[in-house]
Scaffold this motif. Sequence first.
Motif, PDB file in Angstrom:
ATOM      1  N   VAL A  28     141.637  13.661  46.205  1.00 41.09           N
ATOM      2  CA  VAL A  28     140.506  13.151  46.972  1.00 41.09           C
ATOM      3  C   VAL A  28     140.863  13.031  48.454  1.00 41.09           C
ATOM      4  CG1 VAL A  28     139.002  11.158  47.353  1.00 41.09           C
ATOM      5  CG2 VAL A  28     139.457  11.949  45.018  1.00 41.09           C
ATOM      6  N   ALA A  29     142.014  12.405  48.734  1.00 40.56           N
ATOM      7  CA  ALA A  29     142.431  12.229  50.128  1.00 40.56           C
ATOM      8  C   ALA A  29     142.694  13.571  50.792  1.00 40.56           C
ATOM      9  CB  ALA A  29     143.678  11.345  50.190  1.00 40.56           C
ATOM     10  N   GLY A  30     143.289  14.502  50.048  1.00 44.07           N
ATOM     11  CA  GLY A  30     143.561  15.825  50.606  1.00 44.07           C
ATOM     12  C   GLY A  30     142.292  16.586  50.925  1.00 44.07           C
ATOM     13  N   MET A  31     141.315  16.530  50.006  1.00 43.48           N
ATOM     14  CA  MET A  31     140.034  17.197  50.250  1.00 43.48           C
ATOM     15  C   MET A  31     139.333  16.591  51.454  1.00 43.48           C
ATOM     16  SD  MET A  31     138.260  18.007  46.534  1.00 43.48           S
ATOM     17  CE  MET A  31     137.626  16.333  46.442  1.00 43.48           C
ATOM     18  N   MET A  32     139.339  15.269  51.521  1.00 42.66           N
ATOM     19  CA  MET A  32     138.651  14.596  52.620  1.00 42.66           C
ATOM     20  C   MET A  32     139.249  14.997  53.961  1.00 42.66           C
ATOM     21  SD  MET A  32     137.919  10.517  53.035  1.00 42.66           S
ATOM     22  CE  MET A  32     137.172   9.839  54.522  1.00 42.66           C
ATOM     23  N   ARG A  33     140.564  15.001  54.032  1.00 44.67           N
ATOM     24  CA  ARG A  33     141.228  15.362  55.282  1.00 44.67           C
ATOM     25  C   ARG A  33     140.953  16.820  55.655  1.00 44.67           C
ATOM     26  NH1 ARG A  33     144.926  12.860  58.367  1.00 44.67           N
ATOM     27  NH2 ARG A  33     146.406  14.100  59.577  1.00 44.67           N
ATOM     28  N   CYS A  34     141.045  17.705  54.688  1.00 42.72           N
ATOM     29  CA  CYS A  34     140.774  19.113  54.979  1.00 42.72           C
ATOM     30  C   CYS A  34     139.333  19.320  55.425  1.00 42.72           C
ATOM     31  CB  CYS A  34     141.058  19.973  53.742  1.00 42.72           C
ATOM     32  SG  CYS A  34     142.811  20.215  53.376  1.00 42.72           S
ATOM     33  N   GLN A  35     138.396  18.629  54.786  1.00 44.50           N
ATOM     34  CA  GLN A  35     136.993  18.852  55.136  1.00 44.50           C
ATOM     35  C   GLN A  35     136.666  18.347  56.535  1.00 44.50           C
ATOM     36  OE1 GLN A  35     133.870  17.977  52.220  1.00 44.50           O
ATOM     37  NE2 GLN A  35     132.483  17.421  53.877  1.00 44.50           N
ATOM     38  N   ILE A  36     137.141  17.164  56.904  1.00 49.67           N
ATOM     39  CA  ILE A  36     136.776  16.660  58.237  1.00 49.67           C
ATOM     40  C   ILE A  36     137.439  17.462  59.353  1.00 49.67           C
ATOM     41  CG2 ILE A  36     136.351  14.328  57.378  1.00 49.67           C
ATOM     42  CD1 ILE A  36     138.961  13.466  58.729  1.00 49.67           C
ATOM     43  N   PHE A  37     138.487  18.239  59.008  1.00 49.10           N
ATOM     44  CA  PHE A  37     139.143  19.082  60.012  1.00 49.10           C
ATOM     45  C   PHE A  37     138.522  20.477  60.096  1.00 49.10           C
ATOM     46  CE2 PHE A  37     143.511  16.748  59.640  1.00 49.10           C
ATOM     47  CZ  PHE A  37     142.958  15.636  60.260  1.00 49.10           C
ATOM     48  N   THR A  38     137.640  20.829  59.176  1.00 49.16           N
ATOM     49  CA  THR A  38     137.097  22.187  59.150  1.00 49.16           C
ATOM     50  C   THR A  38     135.576  22.247  59.153  1.00 49.16           C
ATOM     51  OG1 THR A  38     137.258  22.204  56.730  1.00 49.16           O
ATOM     52  CG2 THR A  38     139.108  23.160  57.949  1.00 49.16           C
ATOM     53  N   VAL A  39     134.910  21.197  58.679  1.00 46.64           N
ATOM     54  CA  VAL A  39     133.448  21.190  58.594  1.00 46.64           C
ATOM     55  C   VAL A  39     132.912  20.223  59.644  1.00 46.64           C
ATOM     56  CG1 VAL A  39     131.442  20.740  57.138  1.00 46.64           C
ATOM     57  CG2 VAL A  39     133.530  21.736  56.139  1.00 46.64           C
ATOM     58  N   PRO A  40     132.305  20.711  60.700  1.00 46.79           N
ATOM     59  CA  PRO A  40     131.855  19.817  61.769  1.00 46.79           C
ATOM     60  C   PRO A  40     130.705  18.913  61.342  1.00 46.79           C
ATOM     61  CG  PRO A  40     131.918  22.118  62.506  1.00 46.79           C
ATOM     62  CD  PRO A  40     132.032  22.130  61.019  1.00 46.79           C
ATOM     63  N   PHE A  41     130.700  17.723  61.891  1.00 45.14           N
ATOM     64  CA  PHE A  41     129.514  16.866  61.884  1.00 45.14           C
ATOM     65  C   PHE A  41     128.613  17.412  62.978  1.00 45.14           C
ATOM     66  CE2 PHE A  41     127.125  13.280  63.531  1.00 45.14           C
ATOM     67  CZ  PHE A  41     126.741  12.573  62.399  1.00 45.14           C
ATOM     68  N   GLU A  42     127.425  17.908  62.630  1.00 46.21           N
ATOM     69  CA  GLU A  42     126.598  18.555  63.653  1.00 46.21           C
ATOM     70  C   GLU A  42     125.116  18.460  63.340  1.00 46.21           C
ATOM     71  OE1 GLU A  42     124.860  21.547  62.928  1.00 46.21           O
ATOM     72  OE2 GLU A  42     126.164  22.841  61.739  1.00 46.21           O
ATOM     73  N   ASN A  43     124.311  18.509  64.396  1.00 50.71           N
ATOM     74  CA  ASN A  43     122.857  18.376  64.273  1.00 50.71           C
ATOM     75  C   ASN A  43     122.124  19.542  64.929  1.00 50.71           C
ATOM     76  OD1 ASN A  43     123.404  17.670  66.959  1.00 50.71           O
ATOM     77  ND2 ASN A  43     121.735  16.185  67.064  1.00 50.71           N
ATOM     78  N   LEU A  44     122.701  20.734  64.833  1.00 53.65           N
ATOM     79  CA  LEU A  44     122.074  21.897  65.453  1.00 53.65           C
ATOM     80  C   LEU A  44     120.670  22.151  64.912  1.00 53.65           C
ATOM     81  CD1 LEU A  44     125.094  24.378  65.581  1.00 53.65           C
ATOM     82  CD2 LEU A  44     123.911  23.374  67.540  1.00 53.65           C
ATOM     83  N   ASP A  45     120.475  21.968  63.609  1.00 61.01           N
ATOM     84  CA  ASP A  45     119.147  22.212  63.042  1.00 61.01           C
ATOM     85  C   ASP A  45     118.116  21.234  63.596  1.00 61.01           C
ATOM     86  OD1 ASP A  45     120.053  24.327  61.594  1.00 61.01           O
ATOM     87  OD2 ASP A  45     120.117  23.295  59.672  1.00 61.01           O
ATOM     88  N   VAL A  46     118.510  19.967  63.715  1.00 59.29           N
ATOM     89  CA  VAL A  46     117.592  18.966  64.262  1.00 59.29           C
ATOM     90  C   VAL A  46     117.208  19.340  65.694  1.00 59.29           C
ATOM     91  CG1 VAL A  46     117.272  16.542  64.869  1.00 59.29           C
ATOM     92  CG2 VAL A  46     118.521  17.148  62.789  1.00 59.29           C
ATOM     93  N   GLN A  47     118.209  19.737  66.483  1.00 60.53           N
ATOM     94  CA  GLN A  47     117.931  20.106  67.865  1.00 60.53           C
ATOM     95  C   GLN A  47     117.039  21.343  67.970  1.00 60.53           C
ATOM     96  OE1 GLN A  47     119.151  18.653  71.112  1.00 60.53           O
ATOM     97  NE2 GLN A  47     118.876  17.043  69.571  1.00 60.53           N
ATOM     98  N   ALA A  48     117.130  22.213  66.954  1.00 56.25           N
ATOM     99  CA  ALA A  48     116.292  23.408  66.934  1.00 56.25           C
ATOM    100  C   ALA A  48     114.941  23.147  66.281  1.00 56.25           C
ATOM    101  CB  ALA A  48     117.017  24.532  66.192  1.00 56.25           C
ATOM    102  N   LYS A  49     114.692  21.858  65.937  1.00 59.74           N
ATOM    103  CA  LYS A  49     113.452  21.434  65.291  1.00 59.74           C
ATOM    104  C   LYS A  49     113.246  22.130  63.944  1.00 59.74           C
ATOM    105  CE  LYS A  49     111.215  20.281  69.694  1.00 59.74           C
ATOM    106  NZ  LYS A  49     111.772  18.920  69.623  1.00 59.74           N
ATOM    107  N   LYS A  50     114.355  22.345  63.241  1.00 59.79           N
ATOM    108  CA  LYS A  50     114.307  22.888  61.884  1.00 59.79           C
ATOM    109  C   LYS A  50     114.448  21.738  60.889  1.00 59.79           C
ATOM    110  CE  LYS A  50     116.617  27.217  63.165  1.00 59.79           C
ATOM    111  NZ  LYS A  50     117.834  28.061  62.915  1.00 59.79           N
ATOM    112  N   ALA A  51     113.791  21.861  59.755  1.00 62.74           N
ATOM    113  CA  ALA A  51     113.904  20.839  58.721  1.00 62.74           C
ATOM    114  C   ALA A  51     115.319  20.841  58.158  1.00 62.74           C
ATOM    115  CB  ALA A  51     112.894  21.106  57.608  1.00 62.74           C
ATOM    116  N   VAL A  52     115.882  19.650  57.966  1.00 61.07           N
ATOM    117  CA  VAL A  52     117.201  19.518  57.353  1.00 61.07           C
ATOM    118  C   VAL A  52     116.982  19.389  55.847  1.00 61.07           C
ATOM    119  CG1 VAL A  52     119.273  18.113  57.172  1.00 61.07           C
ATOM    120  CG2 VAL A  52     118.197  18.453  59.407  1.00 61.07           C
ATOM    121  N   SER A  53     117.377  20.406  55.122  1.00 57.58           N
ATOM    122  CA  SER A  53     117.118  20.446  53.683  1.00 57.58           C
ATOM    123  C   SER A  53     118.125  19.592  52.925  1.00 57.58           C
ATOM    124  CB  SER A  53     117.191  21.880  53.168  1.00 57.58           C
ATOM    125  OG  SER A  53     117.049  21.903  51.748  1.00 57.58           O
TER     126      SER A  53
END
Length: 257
Positions: A28-53
Amino acid sequence: MEAQNFTLRKYFDRIGFQGSGEPDMETVAGMMRCQIFTVPFENLDVQAKKAVSLVPEEIVGKILDRQRGGYCYEVNGIFAMALQALGIPYQFVAARPMFYPVKRPKTHMALVLTVNSQRWLCDLGFGSYGIRAPMRLDQIDVEVRQDGDTFMLSRTDAGEYLLKALVDGEWTNQYAFDLSAQEWIDFVPANYLNSTHPDAIFVQKLLIVLHNPEGRKILLGDTLKTVANGKTTVQAIRPDERVAVLFREFGLEAAAA
């Protein structure tokens, strides 16, 4: 939390996880660390006025297939799929962000999982001062150092758990939650609010955060902040530089913008 197009192998490849995959806290700890280092927290869809599914299969397509990131429901949702595939019990919790000047609804989503009768908070989607490793719920008022950050779980007068982060030498409230179990569908109204309401920060400004062992990189509007080993640098980003910055600093393709 399941999706027909989700596989652990695909998830592990996306985040670069090379652990054993045993259903334990090391995984669990290994997955969490790997994910936060590779998968960005981002809101590009919101800024593009696209629905977040919130359709699980569409989250898989976005994060695993198209190499995107997402905000709390998406990045914690993909993590929940991995927990379920591993057979690790978990629940969604609704959390109230506490850093606003006025009281806000419980729009944040986090996870509480149980391993060997111990409950742990996991959260891969709280932006700048998100935790970097699972935190035990029975460790109250104990300082927990995670890389260069320090966190603490306390209890409020109402009995809720309160996550605090040490920011510039002062404890700052991040969010509060209780253990009332939430279903995935319960976050549909919060997702709509966060992606459409003019007061929501995700609607007001572009926000991208990617953690690394030394700190984090944050793109807020037209400002890139880099935190590394306790030192912070700030750089103004011109509109014509944004596409290059998205790819260079966060691994996001120009088409995602």
